[in-house]
Scaffold this active site. Structure first.
Site, short mmCIF file in Angstrom:
data_model
loop_
_atom_site.label_atom_id
_atom_site.label_comp_id
_atom_site.label_asym_id
_atom_site.label_seq_id
_atom_site.Cartn_x
_atom_site.Cartn_y
_atom_site.Cartn_z
N ASP A 140 0.81 -1.22 0.00
CA ASP A 140 0.00 0.00 0.00
C ASP A 140 0.85 1.27 0.00
O ASP A 140 2.07 1.21 0.18
CB ASP A 140 -0.96 -0.01 1.21
CG ASP A 140 -0.26 -0.39 2.51
OD1 ASP A 140 0.98 -0.39 2.55
OD2 ASP A 140 -0.97 -0.70 3.49
N HIS A 142 -6.97 -4.37 10.41
CA HIS A 142 -6.80 -4.32 8.96
C HIS A 142 -5.49 -4.96 8.52
O HIS A 142 -4.51 -4.98 9.25
CB HIS A 142 -6.93 -2.90 8.40
CG HIS A 142 -5.84 -1.95 8.76
ND1 HIS A 142 -6.09 -0.65 9.18
CD2 HIS A 142 -4.49 -2.06 8.76
CE1 HIS A 142 -4.94 -0.04 9.41
NE2 HIS A 142 -3.96 -0.87 9.17
N ASP A 171 -7.20 -1.82 14.15
CA ASP A 171 -8.59 -2.21 13.89
C ASP A 171 -8.68 -3.54 13.14
O ASP A 171 -9.72 -3.89 12.61
CB ASP A 171 -9.32 -1.10 13.10
CG ASP A 171 -8.70 -0.84 11.73
OD1 ASP A 171 -7.71 -1.51 11.38
OD2 ASP A 171 -9.21 0.05 11.00
N GLU A 228 -9.61 -1.57 5.46
CA GLU A 228 -10.30 -1.17 6.68
C GLU A 228 -11.54 -2.04 6.90
O GLU A 228 -12.00 -2.73 5.98
CB GLU A 228 -10.71 0.31 6.55
CG GLU A 228 -9.53 1.27 6.42
CD GLU A 228 -8.72 1.43 7.72
OE1 GLU A 228 -8.62 0.47 8.51
OE2 GLU A 228 -8.18 2.52 7.94
C1 GLP Z 1 -0.42 0.56 8.46
C2 GLP Z 1 -0.11 -0.33 7.26
C3 GLP Z 1 -0.28 -1.80 7.59
C4 GLP Z 1 0.43 -2.13 8.90
C5 GLP Z 1 -0.17 -1.30 10.00
C6 GLP Z 1 0.40 -1.61 11.37
O1 GLP Z 1 -1.76 0.79 8.61
N1 GLP Z 1 -0.92 -0.01 6.14
O2 GLP Z 1 0.23 -2.58 6.53
O3 GLP Z 1 0.30 -3.51 9.16
O4 GLP Z 1 0.09 0.06 9.68
O5 GLP Z 1 1.55 -0.86 11.62
P1 GLP Z 1 2.51 -1.06 12.85
O6 GLP Z 1 3.37 -2.24 12.50
O7 GLP Z 1 3.29 0.21 12.90
O8 GLP Z 1 1.68 -1.29 14.04
#
Ligand code: GLP
Length: 263
Positions: free
Chosen positions: A67, A138, A136, A143
Site C-alpha cells: 500500500d 486491517h 482495527d 479497513e
Molecule cells: C499501516 C499499514 C499496515 C500495517 C499497519 C500496522 O496501517 N498499512 O500494513 O500492518 O500500519 O503498523 P505497525 O506495524 O506500525 O503497528
C-alpha cells in the site's frame, strides 16, 4: 494457520527473517509481498544482516508492496516508498526495476490500480506475502468492511488508523485520508502468507483474528480462509490467545509434524 509465539520482538524479527530468507534460498526469483509499519522494521534489519553476512541474494527477487498513501510523492519522507528504501532496499542488492510500490501521487489512481494488479499477475503471482496488522484488524489498508474479494484500489482510512499512524507525521492533519491498497482478494491469492505482530496493544485484535469468527469487520480474519498462513507473535501480542498451549506444542514438535504433513 500456524501460530508461532516468540519471547520478544527481537526473536519475532529473527524467526520471520529466517522464514523469508529460506524462501529466497529455495527460489532466487521469489515474488515477495512486503509490508510497512513499525512491526517489520526488525525483520528487515535481520534480512539485511543475512544479506551482509551470509550473502543472501536479492538480485532476482521481485517485490510488491501492499500500500501507499494517496497524495504522497515517492520521495516524501512519510511515504511507504521512502520507508522501504530506508529500511530495506538500499541495504540489499535488489534490482530497483524489480521493486513495485503503489504510486501515491499518480494522476489516475483507478488506472494505476489495474496496472498494479496486472504486474502482480505478470510476475506469476506473489509467492510469499508479509503482513502486519492495524489496530482495527486491517491488513494492508483494508479497513473494516472491506470485501474479501476486493482488489487493489483506493480506500478511505478510518479515524483509528489515521490516529494510529499520526505518530509518523508532524501532526494528525498531515495524515492522508486515502490510500492505494492491495485488496483482501489480492492478498489471499499469495501462495504463502506471513503475518507478524508485536506488543500488548495488538493482543486483543490478534485474539480476535486468530480465534474469533471470520468477518469483514476485521479483515485479518480472512487469513483463516488461506491454506498456508503463518502468524508470528511476540508474547505481548499473544497474551490474549486462549489456545497458547496447543500452539506452543505444535511449534516445539514441528519436526514430528513435518513428517506427518510434509510442511
Ligand atoms: C499501516 C499499514 C499496515 C500495517 C499497519 C500496522 O496501517 N498499512 O500494513 O500492518 O500500519 O503498523 P505497525 O506495524 O506500525 O503497528
Amino acid at each position: 494457520m500456524e501460530i508461532i509465539i516468540t519471547d520478544n520482538y527481537a526473536e519475532m524479527s529473527k524467526v520471520s527473517a529466517q522464514i523469508i530468507s529460506h524462501e529466497i534460498q529455495k527460489r532466487h526469483d521469489l515474488v515477495l509481498g512486503l509490508a510497512t509499519g513499525d512491526t517489520p522494521v526488525g525483520t528487515y534489519k535481520e534480512l539485511v544482516k543475512i544479506h551482509q553476512k551470509e550473502g543472501l541474494d536479492f538480485s532476482k527477487v521481485k517485490s510488491f508492496n501492499l500500500d501507499e498513501y494517496v497524495g504522497l510523492a515517492p520521495l516524501h519522507k512519510n511515504s511507504y516508498n521512502y520507508f522501504m528504501w530506508e529500511n530495506l532496499f538500499k541495504h540489499i542488492n535488489i534490482n530497483p526495476e524489480n521493486v513495485y510500490i503503489p504510486q501515491g501521487n499518480t494522476d489516475d489512481p483507478e488506472e494505476f490500480c489495474l496496472w498494479y494488479e496486472e504486474q502482480i499477475k505478470k510476475a506469476g503471482g506473489i509467492n510469499l506475502q508479509v503482513l502486519g496488522i492495524g489496530g482495527d484488524g486491517h491488513i494492508a489498508f483494508n479497513e473494516p468492511g472491506s470485501s474479501f474479494a476486493s482488489r487493489t484500489r483506493v480506500k478511505a482510512l478510518v479515524k483509528q488508523t489515521i490516529d494510529d499512524n499520526a505518530r509518523f507525521f508532524d501532526n494528525v492533519e498531515d495524515v492522508p485520508r486515502f490510500a492505494i491498497t492491495m485488496g483482501v482478494g489480492t492478498i489471499l491469492e499469495a501462495r504463502k502468507i506471513l503475518l507478524i505482530a508485536s506488543g500488548e496493544k495488538k493482543a486483543e485484535v490478534c485474539a480476535q483474528f486468530i480465534e474469533g469468527p471470520v468477518t469483514s469487520q476485521i479483515t485479518a480474519t480472512a487469513l483463516q480462509l488461506h491454506n498456508y498462513a503463518t502468524v508470528i507473535l511476540d508474547k505481548g501480542a499473544a497474551s490474549k490467545l486462549t489456545r497458547t498451549e496447543y500452539y506452543n506444542w505444535v511449534r516445539d514438535n514441528k519436526q514430528l509434524i513435518q513428517k506427518q504433513v510434509g510442511r
